[in-house]
Scaffold this motif. Sequence first.
Motif, PDB file in Angstrom:
ATOM      1  N   TYR A  33      54.172  61.072  37.306  1.00  0.00           N
ATOM      2  CA  TYR A  33      53.987  61.986  38.525  1.00  0.00           C
ATOM      3  C   TYR A  33      52.242  61.979  38.356  1.00  0.00           C
ATOM      4  O   TYR A  33      51.786  63.302  36.798  1.00  0.00           O
ATOM      5  CB  TYR A  33      55.275  62.547  38.426  1.00  0.00           C
ATOM      6  CG  TYR A  33      56.386  62.110  38.783  1.00  0.00           C
ATOM      7  CD1 TYR A  33      56.544  61.566  36.770  1.00  0.00           C
ATOM      8  CD2 TYR A  33      57.082  62.151  39.672  1.00  0.00           C
ATOM      9  CE1 TYR A  33      58.297  61.167  37.589  1.00  0.00           C
ATOM     10  CE2 TYR A  33      58.293  61.350  39.809  1.00  0.00           C
ATOM     11  CZ  TYR A  33      58.647  60.912  38.453  1.00  0.00           C
ATOM     12  OH  TYR A  33      59.716  60.246  38.286  1.00  0.00           O
ATOM     13  N   TYR A  35      50.983  66.619  39.286  1.00  0.00           N
ATOM     14  CA  TYR A  35      51.692  67.270  40.011  1.00  0.00           C
ATOM     15  C   TYR A  35      50.146  68.900  39.458  1.00  0.00           C
ATOM     16  O   TYR A  35      49.530  68.564  39.122  1.00  0.00           O
ATOM     17  CB  TYR A  35      52.734  68.281  39.414  1.00  0.00           C
ATOM     18  CG  TYR A  35      53.857  68.176  39.664  1.00  0.00           C
ATOM     19  CD1 TYR A  35      54.323  66.591  38.422  1.00  0.00           C
ATOM     20  CD2 TYR A  35      55.251  68.305  40.139  1.00  0.00           C
ATOM     21  CE1 TYR A  35      55.648  66.662  38.514  1.00  0.00           C
ATOM     22  CE2 TYR A  35      56.330  67.839  40.527  1.00  0.00           C
ATOM     23  CZ  TYR A  35      56.599  66.192  39.363  1.00  0.00           C
ATOM     24  OH  TYR A  35      57.763  66.304  39.755  1.00  0.00           O
ATOM     25  N   LEU A  45      53.871  67.763  43.913  1.00  0.00           N
ATOM     26  CA  LEU A  45      53.108  66.797  43.579  1.00  0.00           C
ATOM     27  C   LEU A  45      52.460  66.198  44.426  1.00  0.00           C
ATOM     28  O   LEU A  45      52.478  66.223  46.162  1.00  0.00           O
ATOM     29  CB  LEU A  45      54.694  65.713  44.689  1.00  0.00           C
ATOM     30  CG  LEU A  45      55.030  64.465  43.622  1.00  0.00           C
ATOM     31  CD1 LEU A  45      54.784  64.025  42.245  1.00  0.00           C
ATOM     32  CD2 LEU A  45      56.346  63.534  44.172  1.00  0.00           C
ATOM     33  N   LEU A  97      68.129  58.918  34.362  1.00  0.00           N
ATOM     34  CA  LEU A  97      69.768  59.654  33.199  1.00  0.00           C
ATOM     35  C   LEU A  97      70.550  58.575  33.911  1.00  0.00           C
ATOM     36  O   LEU A  97      70.106  57.779  35.084  1.00  0.00           O
ATOM     37  CB  LEU A  97      69.707  60.715  34.232  1.00  0.00           C
ATOM     38  CG  LEU A  97      69.282  61.890  33.502  1.00  0.00           C
ATOM     39  CD1 LEU A  97      69.144  63.248  33.945  1.00  0.00           C
ATOM     40  CD2 LEU A  97      69.044  61.509  32.473  1.00  0.00           C
ATOM     41  N   PHE A 101      69.313  59.896  37.891  1.00  0.00           N
ATOM     42  CA  PHE A 101      68.508  60.424  38.438  1.00  0.00           C
ATOM     43  C   PHE A 101      67.099  60.482  37.181  1.00  0.00           C
ATOM     44  O   PHE A 101      67.263  60.092  35.984  1.00  0.00           O
ATOM     45  CB  PHE A 101      69.608  62.303  37.792  1.00  0.00           C
ATOM     46  CG  PHE A 101      70.277  62.305  38.935  1.00  0.00           C
ATOM     47  CD1 PHE A 101      71.405  61.898  38.876  1.00  0.00           C
ATOM     48  CD2 PHE A 101      69.471  63.009  40.357  1.00  0.00           C
ATOM     49  CE1 PHE A 101      72.764  62.228  40.013  1.00  0.00           C
ATOM     50  CE2 PHE A 101      70.946  62.813  41.159  1.00  0.00           C
ATOM     51  CZ  PHE A 101      72.280  62.388  41.510  1.00  0.00           C
ATOM     52  N   TYR A 102      66.219  61.409  37.490  1.00  0.00           N
ATOM     53  CA  TYR A 102      65.106  61.312  36.240  1.00  0.00           C
ATOM     54  C   TYR A 102      65.020  62.728  35.577  1.00  0.00           C
ATOM     55  O   TYR A 102      64.557  63.203  36.576  1.00  0.00           O
ATOM     56  CB  TYR A 102      63.990  60.720  37.752  1.00  0.00           C
ATOM     57  CG  TYR A 102      64.585  59.314  38.379  1.00  0.00           C
ATOM     58  CD1 TYR A 102      65.209  59.522  39.895  1.00  0.00           C
ATOM     59  CD2 TYR A 102      64.276  58.698  37.694  1.00  0.00           C
ATOM     60  CE1 TYR A 102      65.445  58.263  40.859  1.00  0.00           C
ATOM     61  CE2 TYR A 102      64.689  57.165  38.029  1.00  0.00           C
ATOM     62  CZ  TYR A 102      64.660  57.927  39.620  1.00  0.00           C
ATOM     63  OH  TYR A 102      65.257  56.153  40.691  1.00  0.00           O
ATOM     64  N   GLN A 104      61.874  64.573  33.739  1.00  0.00           N
ATOM     65  CA  GLN A 104      61.304  64.103  33.342  1.00  0.00           C
ATOM     66  C   GLN A 104      60.031  65.208  32.096  1.00  0.00           C
ATOM     67  O   GLN A 104      60.576  65.997  31.889  1.00  0.00           O
ATOM     68  CB  GLN A 104      60.172  64.832  34.916  1.00  0.00           C
ATOM     69  CG  GLN A 104      60.227  64.416  35.984  1.00  0.00           C
ATOM     70  CD  GLN A 104      59.318  64.530  37.079  1.00  0.00           C
ATOM     71  OE1 GLN A 104      58.469  64.906  36.934  1.00  0.00           O
ATOM     72  NE2 GLN A 104      59.817  63.871  38.637  1.00  0.00           N
TER      73      GLN A 104
ATOM     74  N   PRO B  31      72.492  66.999  43.815  1.00  0.00           N
ATOM     75  CA  PRO B  31      71.072  66.621  43.251  1.00  0.00           C
ATOM     76  C   PRO B  31      71.753  67.257  41.450  1.00  0.00           C
ATOM     77  O   PRO B  31      72.157  67.067  41.164  1.00  0.00           O
ATOM     78  CB  PRO B  31      69.986  68.012  43.592  1.00  0.00           C
ATOM     79  CG  PRO B  31      71.357  68.896  43.838  1.00  0.00           C
ATOM     80  CD  PRO B  31      71.773  68.176  44.935  1.00  0.00           C
ATOM     81  N   SER B  32      70.468  66.532  40.633  1.00  0.00           N
ATOM     82  CA  SER B  32      70.505  67.005  39.170  1.00  0.00           C
ATOM     83  C   SER B  32      70.121  68.356  39.179  1.00  0.00           C
ATOM     84  O   SER B  32      68.848  68.055  39.957  1.00  0.00           O
ATOM     85  CB  SER B  32      70.078  65.468  38.450  1.00  0.00           C
ATOM     86  OG  SER B  32      70.800  64.785  38.512  1.00  0.00           O
ATOM     87  N   SER B  93      66.333  67.233  40.862  1.00  0.00           N
ATOM     88  CA  SER B  93      65.818  66.233  41.785  1.00  0.00           C
ATOM     89  C   SER B  93      66.820  66.054  41.894  1.00  0.00           C
ATOM     90  O   SER B  93      68.632  65.804  41.985  1.00  0.00           O
ATOM     91  CB  SER B  93      67.019  64.927  40.107  1.00  0.00           C
ATOM     92  OG  SER B  93      65.968  63.873  40.103  1.00  0.00           O
ATOM     93  N   LEU B 100      60.427  65.871  41.386  1.00  0.00           N
ATOM     94  CA  LEU B 100      60.898  66.815  40.725  1.00  0.00           C
ATOM     95  C   LEU B 100      60.873  68.238  42.047  1.00  0.00           C
ATOM     96  O   LEU B 100      59.968  68.423  42.432  1.00  0.00           O
ATOM     97  CB  LEU B 100      61.467  68.341  39.832  1.00  0.00           C
ATOM     98  CG  LEU B 100      61.992  67.564  37.991  1.00  0.00           C
ATOM     99  CD1 LEU B 100      61.360  68.044  37.162  1.00  0.00           C
ATOM    100  CD2 LEU B 100      62.832  66.531  38.538  1.00  0.00           C
TER     101      LEU B 100
END
Lengths: 115, 112
Positions: A33, A35, A45, A97, A101-102, A104, B31-32, B93, B100
């Motif tokens: 990514y 940002y 982003l 995850l 989920f991600y 970063q 979401p997380s 997220s 994010l």
Amino acid sequence: NAGVTQTPKFRILKIGQSMTLQCTQDMNHNYMYWYRQDPGMGLKLIYYSVGAGITDKGEVPNGYNVSRSTTEDFPLRLELAAPSQTSVYFCASSQTLAGGFYEQYFGPGTRLTVT
Amino acid sequence: GDSVTQMEGPVTLSEEAFLTINCTYTATGYPSLFWYVQYPGEGLQLLLKATKADDKGSNKGFEATYRKETTSFHLEKGSVQVSDSAVYFCALSGGGADGLTFGKGTHLIIQP
């Protein structure tokens, strides 16, 4: 294990000049990514990539381009620098995850001034 | 779209004081949630996370509990130190690969 590295740390550009911000990660993450962080604001982003050869626009892509030829590298290109692009730029990569989920991991940032 | 709202700063506290930084979110689905910390001149570091309702994330004395009923993820620490001075970002997220969503950040200043 260096994580996410960015070069340069600082740069001053004149209006209309172009440059490439470099980003490399050594964690074998598929997702990367870019940002930008403006004073008093959160991160916005610019572009992201889900793997080599695949990129997509984020919230604020105008004035920027990206490419992803390898898993490790994700350079950000500014073609015609404008004062509105004065900002701190962060590169990040992520792992997945449980549940999709991600999480970063961020590089140290590049502080860019356009005058 | 998704959004994160956190309390405006700067927040100035004395050493050993109790800290709370409020964070609420708007998101579809589940979401997380994350707290990131940014020390002066550095990038963002993950402080703690929670991936489902009622989870408590904790790290370095900081804690935050994922409250689905109030859509909140407030950051707390019982006794702050000067070294905790930094900018703290709440983020979520939504489960997609498109990055994010961050709050604007809260600048925390701890005085000795």
